[in-house]
Design an enzyme around this catalytic site. Structure first.
Site, short mmCIF file in Angstrom:
data_model
loop_
_atom_site.label_atom_id
_atom_site.label_comp_id
_atom_site.label_asym_id
_atom_site.label_seq_id
_atom_site.Cartn_x
_atom_site.Cartn_y
_atom_site.Cartn_z
N ARG A 137 -3.39 3.15 8.74
CA ARG A 137 -3.30 1.65 8.61
C ARG A 137 -2.30 0.85 7.67
O ARG A 137 -1.13 1.05 8.01
CB ARG A 137 -3.72 1.84 6.97
CG ARG A 137 -5.18 1.94 6.41
CD ARG A 137 -5.68 1.67 4.74
NE ARG A 137 -6.36 2.53 4.75
CZ ARG A 137 -7.22 4.08 4.53
NH1 ARG A 137 -6.29 4.82 4.85
NH2 ARG A 137 -8.37 4.06 3.89
N ARG A 153 -6.30 0.96 -9.01
CA ARG A 153 -6.23 -0.02 -9.28
C ARG A 153 -7.03 -0.46 -10.65
O ARG A 153 -7.67 -0.07 -11.11
CB ARG A 153 -6.98 -1.50 -8.46
CG ARG A 153 -8.01 -1.19 -7.91
CD ARG A 153 -8.78 -2.01 -6.64
NE ARG A 153 -9.95 -1.38 -6.75
CZ ARG A 153 -10.66 -1.80 -5.28
NH1 ARG A 153 -9.66 -2.48 -4.66
NH2 ARG A 153 -11.98 -1.53 -5.25
N THR A 186 -3.02 -36.76 -27.33
CA THR A 186 -1.97 -36.72 -25.54
C THR A 186 -3.42 -37.70 -24.98
O THR A 186 -3.34 -37.64 -23.48
CB THR A 186 -1.58 -35.53 -25.05
OG1 THR A 186 -2.92 -34.56 -26.25
CG2 THR A 186 -0.86 -34.58 -25.86
N ASN A 187 -4.79 -37.54 -25.14
CA ASN A 187 -5.61 -38.35 -24.84
C ASN A 187 -4.95 -40.15 -24.77
O ASN A 187 -5.58 -40.01 -22.91
CB ASN A 187 -6.71 -38.30 -25.48
CG ASN A 187 -7.23 -37.19 -25.78
OD1 ASN A 187 -7.05 -36.02 -25.27
ND2 ASN A 187 -8.45 -37.05 -26.26
N ASP A 188 -4.87 -40.53 -25.64
CA ASP A 188 -4.50 -41.94 -24.90
C ASP A 188 -3.10 -42.09 -24.47
O ASP A 188 -2.65 -42.74 -23.73
CB ASP A 188 -4.38 -42.61 -26.27
CG ASP A 188 -5.82 -43.14 -27.17
OD1 ASP A 188 -6.71 -42.56 -26.59
OD2 ASP A 188 -5.85 -44.54 -27.81
N LYS A 205 0.78 -1.13 0.10
CA LYS A 205 -0.06 -0.12 0.08
C LYS A 205 1.12 1.38 -0.24
O LYS A 205 0.71 2.62 -0.66
CB LYS A 205 -1.19 0.00 1.24
CG LYS A 205 -1.82 1.19 1.51
CD LYS A 205 -2.79 1.24 2.49
CE LYS A 205 -3.85 -0.08 2.15
NZ LYS A 205 -4.76 -0.68 3.76
N TYR A 227 3.49 -27.74 -34.29
CA TYR A 227 1.54 -27.66 -34.21
C TYR A 227 1.44 -27.78 -33.10
O TYR A 227 1.88 -28.80 -32.66
CB TYR A 227 1.63 -28.44 -35.56
CG TYR A 227 1.69 -28.11 -37.10
CD1 TYR A 227 1.41 -27.07 -37.79
CD2 TYR A 227 3.01 -28.78 -37.68
CE1 TYR A 227 1.71 -27.03 -38.83
CE2 TYR A 227 3.48 -28.70 -38.34
CZ TYR A 227 3.19 -28.09 -39.42
OH TYR A 227 3.68 -27.90 -41.06
N MET A 252 -4.85 -7.72 9.79
CA MET A 252 -4.56 -6.43 9.58
C MET A 252 -5.43 -5.69 10.33
O MET A 252 -6.72 -5.08 9.41
CB MET A 252 -3.76 -6.10 9.53
CG MET A 252 -2.43 -7.13 8.50
SD MET A 252 -1.00 -7.96 9.99
CE MET A 252 -0.55 -5.80 10.03
N CYS A 267 -1.94 -33.24 -31.08
CA CYS A 267 -3.52 -33.35 -30.79
C CYS A 267 -3.99 -33.82 -29.64
O CYS A 267 -3.54 -34.34 -29.23
CB CYS A 267 -3.67 -33.65 -32.52
SG CYS A 267 -3.61 -35.72 -32.43
N GLY A 324 -7.56 -8.42 5.23
CA GLY A 324 -8.50 -8.64 6.44
C GLY A 324 -7.78 -9.08 7.07
O GLY A 324 -8.49 -9.51 8.89
N SER A 342 2.79 -37.18 -34.36
CA SER A 342 1.46 -36.31 -33.77
C SER A 342 1.19 -36.73 -32.51
O SER A 342 0.72 -38.41 -32.12
CB SER A 342 0.32 -36.08 -34.55
OG SER A 342 -0.50 -35.70 -34.65
#
Lengths: 901, 901
Positions: free
Chosen positions: A93, A337, A773-775, A23, A858, A104, A838, A102, A770
Site C-alpha cells: 500500500r 481510528r 457587532t450586528n450593526d 499509515k 464578557y 494512490m 453582544c 483514493g 458593549s
C-alpha cells in the site's frame, strides 16, 4: 530511534510521519504499543525521493533489504513467501505524509501464483475463495503495475458471467474464476508483451515500483496542486502480511466501536462474522452477529479484543473504531481510528473519558464540537433526508417545528386556544402580528431577512423561524402557499427547520432538545476553566429566568423595544409616537412608565446579584407604527363607505401623515438609538425613571440590583455625555439617599464605526463598552443585513469573495480591527472600563476566539446559545493558554541557545 | 527698548502688547512710524496688576510721572492742562491685551472745567460746542468715576428738552447746556456727597483709577470667563491729547479708505466735513464731501493724508481704514485699521498689493477668504436682507436663481421653449423629471435632503437648488405653493438662494458670477504655490470643458450613472433593468454601449493629456425605475379603463413586480456599487468596453488618453481583484497591440469603513485610492444624509453635539482617522499608490487642510468649486510650510541650547 529505509513496524512511531507516511507511522505506533497487528515494514518516503532523483530506479540493494525484512514476516506467520503449502501473502500500500484518499494505489494478496493459490485453497478449505483472491490479484496487478485500463478486465468478467448465465460476481463458479485468471494472464501478455510474473519476488518489486510511480500520476499531481501538497514530499510503501478470517470455524472478522457511537455508553459495540472476509460483513450476503456474541463463540479472542479495545483507548486517549480479523484463533487488528460519533455520544464520551482519567477536563472540553452541540439544544428533525422540500429560506431562528398552516395572526391565536399547533405563514410580520407569533410553533415569512421583525422576535422567543422564502408564492385571497410545485392550504400540516431554512410539507417527527447530565457536567467544567464571563441577551422576565437556568452570569443586553411590542402596550406606544403635542406624548409615556417599571422589577428580581444591562430605546419610531400601504387601503375603504366617518377619516389621514413623516430612506442610518433620546428626551426620561423606580423597589426588598444603563448608537462622545447626565440626574432624583445601595453604571453600545474610532474619548464618559457587532458589521461593510442576505451575500460567500457571512462569523480583519482599536484606546483612557460583545457573534466559536484574544471581559448571547458559548469560551481559553505555553517554550529555547553561543 | 510704567507713545510698538495693551501698542507703533498721531502715553498693565495687589491703590509716585508725561503733550499742542486760554484736553481710555469691545470705560474731553470751557469756546468760536463737550464730560465722569447710573442724567436731559420744547439733543441751546452742566454737578453732589472736581489733575487721577477699577466690573469678569481671558492680564490706560476738527475753516474731520472697499481700485476713498467733529460725519446732520474734494479745500492736508495713507499701507502691508482730524491745518490720524472690504475688493487688493511689492504672492493668497470667494463664483442676491422669506430649506446647490413657478416638468420644458425663465417646484424629483430640471433656472423640492435626486443633479449642472422645504405646503391640485403665509401660484415669480436655502417671493435682482482678471491672476499664483493637484468631478463633456476652463488638472470623478439619466437613455436603461432574460438585458446594453462610448470619447478629447477617472455604475438599480406609487396609480387607472388593455396591464404588473423586487429597506447599504458589478457583470462589461473603445478612437486621433477605471464601494480586496481582472481582460481584448499607448489605471473608491481598515490589502490590487468622503461619512457616523439633515443633524450642530455638519466639514477625528490609516497602510503596501479625495469635502477649506496634512496627492471637487479649491490648496500649503519652519526653528533653538549646556 533511527528509521531505516526498509523499516520494520517494530521501529518508529507517530512522530516519524515524515519518513514513514501517515499509515506507516500509525502501524508502527500500534505495533510498538504491543497490539496484535499483522507484521510488516515500511519503505520510506526518502526512498521515493531517491527513486525519482535517479530516474525512476529503485536504489541499489533495496530489494535485498526488502527480502530480508520479509523473513521476519514469514517467521511470525509461520509461512513462506512463495511457499506452495503455507504461502505468505502480503499487501502493498502507498502511504503519503498527507492523506490523499483514493489518489494512490494498493495491491492485495501479493504472493499468489499458480502454485500458492492451491495452498491457500487447502488452508482455507475454500477453493473458490482462493481463486477469487487470485483473480482479483491478477486484475489489480494488471491495472496497477501494467496500466491496463480496468474496462478490459470488466469486459472479460461480463462475458464470463453471460457464459455462465449468472448476474453477480459472487455467483461465478470456481471453474469460471480459474478460467478468468487464465484470460487475465493472456490479456496482460497481449497488451504489454510481458507475462504476469509467477515469481513472487518479481511481483513484489513490480508492486513497489508501481506505488512509487503512482506518486507522479496525473490525478495525484492535480490533487497535490489543489491541496497545496509539495511534490517532493513523496510516498512511503507499506508491505504487510495478509491474514484471513475465512480459514475455518476458528477464524472470523468484524468491526468494533469501543463505546456506543449513538449514546456514548461505555460498552463494546460492533459486529462480526465467523469464517468470513471483511467484505462479507460489508456486502450484506450474510447477517453479522452483535459483538457480544463473540464472547460465547470465541471467549479467548473476545477477551483479547476487550483488552485491546481498552489498550487502544488508553493509547489514543479516545473512543476507537477498530477492524479486526481472527485467523485460526489468533486476533489481528487491521486498523484503528478515532470513532465517529453523534453529538450526544461525543458529549458523553468526552465526559466519561475525563472521569475515567484518560483525559483531562480541558481535553474533554476541547473535544466538544460546538456546532454539533447546538443541535442538542433545540428540537430537530429526526431524519435529515428523504423528505420533499418546498423551499430553503433563510435560517432565521434555529430549531424545528411542526404545525398546521395559518395565514392570519388572529387565526393562529384562535386555533392555538382550541389546542392546535400552528405554523404562521406571512408575507412579512409587523408588530400587529405579535399575538400570532406568540401562538405559533414556528413562523415562515416570504419576505425579509435575518433581521426582519419576524426573525428578531422569533429568536428572542427561541422559536423556529424561516424567513425570505422568496421562491414560494403566497395567495392570500385563496389561502394557499405554493412552493416547488407543492400546494399547502390553511390547516395542512407543515414542518420547518429554522437551523437549515428548510420548509417541508407534512408532519415530520421531531427530536426534543436535551440538557443531559453529561452536558451539565461539561458545562460545569467549562465554567471552571474559562476566563471570559458569559452573559445573556434577555428582554423579559421569562428570558431572564431562562438565561439564569442556562448559566448566565448577568444580562448583557435587555432590549427595551421588545417590551413596547406587546399587544397591550403597542396602542399606547403608537399614541405616544403620534402625539403632536408634548402634553399628549407625556400622557402616553405616563401610562407606559408603570409597565416598563414592572418589567424591569421582575427582571431585577430574577437576576438578583447579577448585573442587568438595559439598553434604552433603539429602533426608529416608525417601526412601531402600522404599515403605510395597509393604512392607505383602510383609507380607500373608508372613503368609499357611506355615513358618518368624518372623524375616523381625519384621524386616519393624520396617522398616515405621521407615518410618512417618520419614514426614512435608510432607517438603519436614520433617527434611532440615542439620536431618538436626544430629539425626544421625554422617552428616555421615562425609561430611566422606570429603571430606577424598579431599582428602588428591589433595594427595599433586599434584592441586590446591579443596573447598567446602556446608551445605544453613540457616535460622538457628546451624545453620551449629554445622556449620561440625564441618567445621573434622574437616578439622583429617584434614588435619593438610597443611591449608595445601587452602584449603577452607564455605558454605551459601540456599534457605529466612529464610536470605535474615537473610543478613547468616549471611554471617558463610559463605564462599559458593549460591542453591538450586528450593526457594527452593517456599517463597517456598508451592508444592510436585510438587503444583503437576500440579494448578494450568499453569492459572495459561495464564490469566496468573502470567507464567511460576516453576520455569522465576525470579520476579524475589518470589524475586528475596529473592536481591537476601541478596546485598546478605551482601556488606555479608562482603566476601569469593562468590555463585552453582544449581538449574534457572541454565540459563534471563531468570534469568541477573537474576543478572547483581544481580552474582552464578557460575551453576551441569547439564552439558547449560552451552553454553546460557555463551552466555546472554555475552549478558546485553553487554546490561548496552550499557545502562550508554546511561545514561552520558544523563548526559553532561544534563550538557552543564546546562552550556549 | 524698555517700557516704562508711564510710557510715551514714542516708546515701544506692536510687540509690547502684553504691557501696553492692544490700543497702546498700536498707538506707539503709529507714532514710531512717524505718523501724525496726537501725542499721549500709556500706563501699563503691570500698574493695573500692582493696583490690585496693593488693595486698589495707585503705586506711589505714579501720578507724578503722569504729570511729567503731560508736559510733553502740552508742549506739542502748545496748550496747558488746566490753562484757561489754551486748555489741553485729553482722552482716557482702557486698552486690554485682548480686545474686549464695549466692556471697559472711556472718558473724553478730560481737562474741562468752568474756566477752560470758556477757553475752548473761544478757540473753536463755538460756545455751544464747548458746553456740549463739558456737559458730556461731566456726565461721563459721573457715571464712570462715581458710578451714577446713566438714567439719572438722561432724566435731567429729558426734562430740559421738555422745558426748551425741543425733541433732539442737538436742538438744545447753549443756555440749556450750561444749565445741564450745573444740574449734573448737583446730581453728583447729592448722590455721592462729593463734588465734581474743578482741579484737572484730580480729574485725571479719578479717571485713571476708574479705568483700572472697570477691569473688575461684573460684566468684564463675565466676559473674561466666557472668552477664557485670564483675570490677571490687567488693562492698560491710554491718555492722549484731544484734537478738534471744529476749530474753524482750517479744521475738519473725515474717514478714509486707502483703496475702494467695493471694487478694490487703488484710489483714496472716503469723505470729510470741514469745521466739524467726527460725530457730525456719522450723525447725518450735514452731508460730507467726497475725499477728492479735500485736494481743493486743503491741498497741503490732502497731500499729507495721501502720504500717510501710503505710509500706513506700507507699514501695515494692507489696505487701511483711517479716521483723521485736521486742527487748524494740522493733520492728525486718530485711528487706523485693516479695512473691511467685500469679496471682489479683497481679491483685487490682495493681487494689487502683491504686484506693488508690499506683500508676497503667498501673503496675497493667504488673504483670500475662500468662503467669500464662493459668492463671486455663482450668481448671488444683490441684497442680503429686506425681503420676505417663505422658508429656509436645505442649501442643496449654491447660487441664486429667479423665475416663474411651475409645478410640472413638462410645463417647465414648454415655458422654457416659449422663452420664459422658470423655477421648478416639486415634492421631490425623479429621473422622469430630468427635462424639467434641465429647463429650469433653479429647483425647489419639499422633500429630500442634500443627496436627493434633485440636489445631486442640480449640483452636477451647477444649477441653484433648495431641498427639503418641509415647512411649505404644496397643493398639487390647486397649483399653489404656500409658505410663511405667502401663497404662490403657477406663473408667479420666485427667487431662491441655493447657498443659504432661502426661498423668496417675487423677482429679486441678481448679481452675476465673475471670473475677473484679478481672480485669474490669484489662481495662477495658487497653482504655482500649491503641492496638491486639483481635479474635478465632471460627468459630461460640458462639465469637462467647464472643469478645464476652471483649471482642473484632470477628472477625479466621472459618475457614469448621470449618463444613464438623460431622457433619451432612461427608457433603455429601464429596459435593461427590467429584463428577466440575460439575452434581453444584453440587447439593451448593446444599445447603451455606443452612447456611453461617445460620452467617454468626448470627455477624453476635452481632457487631452489629463487623467480621467471614470467610476463604474454605482447607485442601486431601482433608482432608475419609476416611483412605485405612481405605477400603482397608473395600474388603478388602467384597470378602470374599458377595452383592450390586457397587454399593457400585464406589462405594468410586471414592472411593479420588478420595482418591488429591487426595492431595499436601506438602499444606501444595499446592492449598489461593485456589488452590482459582481451580480450583473454584463453591466460593468459594457461600461468597460465603452471606455476602451473610446480610448482606442482617441489614441488613433492622437489624443493623449489617461483613463482611470474606478471600482466603487469596495469593501473587501476580493471584490476589487475580481473586477480588476475583468477590466484588464476587456482592455486587452479591445486595445490589443495599442495597449502600450494607453497606460490606464484601475483603482477604487474608499467609501466603506472596511475598505479603509483593510487598505493595506486593497492597495495591492489598486493603482489609486479616491476617498468618497460622502459615503464614508455616512457609514462611519451611521448617518443617512437624507434622513439626518432633515431630522436631527441641524439640532446636533446647533446644540454643539457636533462641531460641524460632517457632510460639509470633514470629521477629522473619526472619518479622518480612517482616511489617515488607509493612506499610511496603502502606501506601505504599494509605494506607487496615488490618493485623492472626491466628494464635497474636496471644496471645503478645513477638509483641504486635513488632506494636505496627511499628504494626499489630489483633491477633486465640482467644476464650480475649482477656484476655491485651488486657492485653498495653496493656502494650506503655505500654512504647512510655515508650521514646518517654526518646528525647525524650535529644533535649532533646542540644539543650540543643548550645545550651550
Amino acid at each position: 530511534m533511527t528509521i531505516r529505509r526498509v523499516n520494520s513496524f517494530w521501529n518508529g512511531g507517530k512522530e516519524d510521519v515524515e519518513l514513514l507516511g501517515g499509515k506507516g507511522a500509525n502501524l508502527a505506533e500500534m505495533t510498538k504499543a504491543g497490539l496484535p497487528v499483522p507484521l510488516g515494514f515500511t519503505i520510506t518516503t526518502e526512498v521515493c525521493r531517491e527513486f525519482y532523483r535517479t530516474g525512476r530506479q529503485l536504489p541499489a540493494g533495496l530489494m535485498e533489504e526488502v527480502f530480508r525484512a520479509l523473513v521476519e514476516l514469514e517467521r511470525e506467520q509461520d509461512r513462506g513467501f512463495g511457499n506452495a503449502e503455507h504461502p505468505l501473502l502480503v499487501s502493498v500500500r502507498s502511504g503519503g505524509v498527507t492523506s490523499m484518499p483514493g489518489m494512490m494505489d494498493t495491491i492485495l494478496n501479493l504472493g499468489l501464483n499458480d502454485e500458492t493459490v492451491e495452498g491457500v485453497a487447502k488452508l482455507t478449505d475454500n477453493r473458490r475463495f482462493a481463486y477469487d483472491c487470485y483473480r482479483r490479484f491478477v486484475q489489480m496487478y494488471g491495472s496497477v503495475v501494467y496500466n491496463i485500463e480496468g474496462v478490459h478486465f470488466e469486459r472479460l468478467i461480463q462475458k464470463e458471467k453471460q457464459f455462465a448465465g449468472c448476474m453477480e460476481d459472487q455467483q461465478l463458479s470456481v471453474e469460471s474464476l480459474i478460467s478468468l485468471v487464465e484470460q487475465f494472464k493472456k490479456l496482460i501478455d497481449v497488451r504489454t508483451g510481458r507475462s504476469f510474473p509467477q515469481d513472487v519476488k518479481r511481483q513484489l518489486q513490480g508492486a513497489i515500483e508501481a506505488v512509487f510511480l503512482s506518486w507522479s500520476s496525473p490525478r495525484a499531481k492535480v490533487y497535490r496542486k489543489v491541496h497545496h501538497i509539495p511534490d517532493d514530499q513523496g510516498t512511503a510503501v507499506n508491505v504487510q502480511s495478509m491474514v484471513f478470517g475465512n480459514m475455518g470455524e476458528r477464524s472470523g472478522t468484524g468491526v468494533l466501536f469501543t463505546r456506543n457511537p449513538s449514546t456514548g455508553e461505555h460498552v463494546m459495540f460492533g459486529e462480526f462474522l465467523m469464517n468470513a472476509q471483511g467484505e462479507d460483513v460489508v456486502g450484506g450476503t450474510r447477517t453479522p452477529c452483535p459483538i457480544a456474541e463473540l464472547q460465547e463463540t470465541m471467549p479467548d479472542a473476545y477477551k483479547e479484543l476487550s483488552i485491546c479495545a481498552r489498550q487502544l483507548e488508553l493509547h489514543y486517549r479516545d473512543m476507537q473504531d477498530i477492524e479486526f480479523t481472527i485467523e485460526n484463533g489468533k486476533l489481528y487488528l487491521l486498523q484503528t481510528r478515532n470513532a465517529k460519533r453523534n453529538a450526544r455520544a461525543a458529549l458523553k464520551v468526552a465526559a466519561d473519558l475525563a472521569r475515567e482519567g484518560l483525559i483531562s477536563k480541558e481535553e474533554a472540553l476541547m473535544r466538544i464540537d460546538v456546532q454539533h452541540l447546538n443541535h442538542l439544544l433545540h428540537r430537530s428533525l429526526n431524519t435529515d433526508s428523504g423528505h420533499a422540500v418546498m423551499t430553503t429560506g433563510l435560517p432565521a431562528s434555529p430549531g424545528a417545528a411542526c404545525g398546521q398552516v395559518v395565514f392570519e395572526a388572529d387565526t393562529a391565536d384562535e386555533w392555538k386556544r382550541a389546542g392546535k399547533e400552528v405554523i404562521l405563514v406571512r408575507m412579512e410580520t409587523t408588530p400587529e402580528d405579535i399575538h400570532g407569533v406568540i401562538a405559533a410553533e414556528g413562523i415562515i415569512t416570504l419576505r425579509g431577512g435575518m433581521t426582519s421583525h419576524a426573525a428578531v422576535v422569533a429568536r428572542g422567543m427561541g422559536k423556529p423561524c424561516v424567513c425570505g422564502c422568496e421562491s414560494m408564492r403566497l395567495d392570500e385571497e385563496q389561502h394557499q402557499l405554493i412552493g416547488n410545485g407543492i400546494m399547502i392550504r390553511e390547516g395542512d400540516w407543515i414542518t420547518i427547520d429554522g437551523g437549515s431554512g428548510q420548509v417541508i410539507p407534512g408532519q415530520l417527527e421531531l427530536r426534543e432538545a436535551d440538557l443531559s447530565p453529561e452536558l451539565i457536567n461539561i458545562l460545569d467544567w467549562a465554567d471552571e476553566v474559562r476566563s471570559m464571563k458569559v452573559i445573556a441577551n434577555a428582554d423579559s422576565p421569562v428570558d431572564a429566568r431562562k438565561a439564569r437556568e442556562f448559566g448566565a452570569e448577568g444580562i448583557g443586553l435587555c432590549r427595551t423595544e421588545h417590551m413596547f411590542l406587546s399587544p397591550a402596550r403597542l396602542p399606547i406606544v403608537q399614541q405616544m409616537i403620534m402625539a403632536e403635542k408634548e402634553m399628549d406624548r407625556q400622557a402616553a409615556l405616563n401610562r407606559l412608565l408603570p409597565m416598563q417599571r414592572s418589567d424591569f422589577e421582575e427582571i431585577f428580581r430574577e437576576m438578583d446579584g447579577c448585573p442587568v444591562t438595559i439598553r434604552l430605546l433603539d429602533p426608529p419610531l416608525h417601526e412601531f407604527l402600522p404599515n403605510i400601504e395597509e393604512l392607505a387601503e383602510q383609507l380607500t375603504a373608508l372613503r368609499s363607505k357611506e355615513g358618518e366617518t368624518g372623524g375616523e377619516l381625519l384621524e386616519l389621514e393624520r396617522m398616515i401623515r405621521r407615518v410618512r413623516d417618520l419614514q426614512e430612506s435608510n432607517p438603519m442610518l436614520g433617527q434611532r438609538g440615542c439620536r431618538l433620546g436626544i430629539m425626544f428626551p421625554e422617552i428616555y426620561e421615562m425609561q430611566v425613571e422606570a429603571i430606577f423606580q424598579a431599582v428602588l423597589r428591589c433595594i427595599r426588598d433586599g434584592i441586590a440590583v446591579l443596573p447598567q444603563v446602556m446608551i445605544p448608537l453613540v457616535g460622538h462622545v457628546n451624545e453620551l455625555h449629554l445622556l449620561r447626565n440625564l441618567v445621573d440626574l434622574i437616578a439622583e432624583q429617584v434614588l435619593g439617599e438610597e443611591r449608595r445601595y445601587c452602584p449603577y453604571k452607564v455605558g454605551t453600545m459601540i456599534e457605529v464605526p466612529r464610536a470605535a474610532l474615537t473610543a478613547g474619548e468616549i471611554a471617558r464618559s463610559a463605564d462599559f463598552f458593549s460591542f453591538g457587532t450586528n450593526d457594527l458589521t452593517q456599517m463597517t461593510f456598508g451592508y444592510s443585513r436585510d438587503d444583503a442576505e437576500g440579494k448578494f451575500l450568499a453569492h459572495y460567500v459561495e464564490n469566496k469573495l468573502l470567507p464567511h457571512n460576516p453576520f455569522q462569523v465576525l470579520d476579524t480583519e475589518g470589524v475586528g480591527k475596529l473592536i481591537e482599536m476601541a478596546v485598546a484606546q478605551g482601556r488606555a483612557r479608562n482603566p476601569l472600563l469593562t468590555t463585552s460583545i453582544c449581538g449574534e457573534h457572541g454565540g459563534d466559536y471563531e468570534s469568541i476566539m477573537f474576543c478572547q484574544r483581544i481580552g474582552l471581559d464578557y460575551i453576551s448571547c441569547s439564552p439558547y446559545r449560552l451552553p454553546v458559548s460557555r463551552i466555546a469560551a472554555a475552549q478558546v481559553h485553553i487554546r490561548m493558554q496552550a499557545e502562550l505555553m508554546l511561545q514561552e517554550e520558544d523563548i526559553q529555547t532561544n534563550e538557552a541557545e543564546e546562552k550556549a553561543v
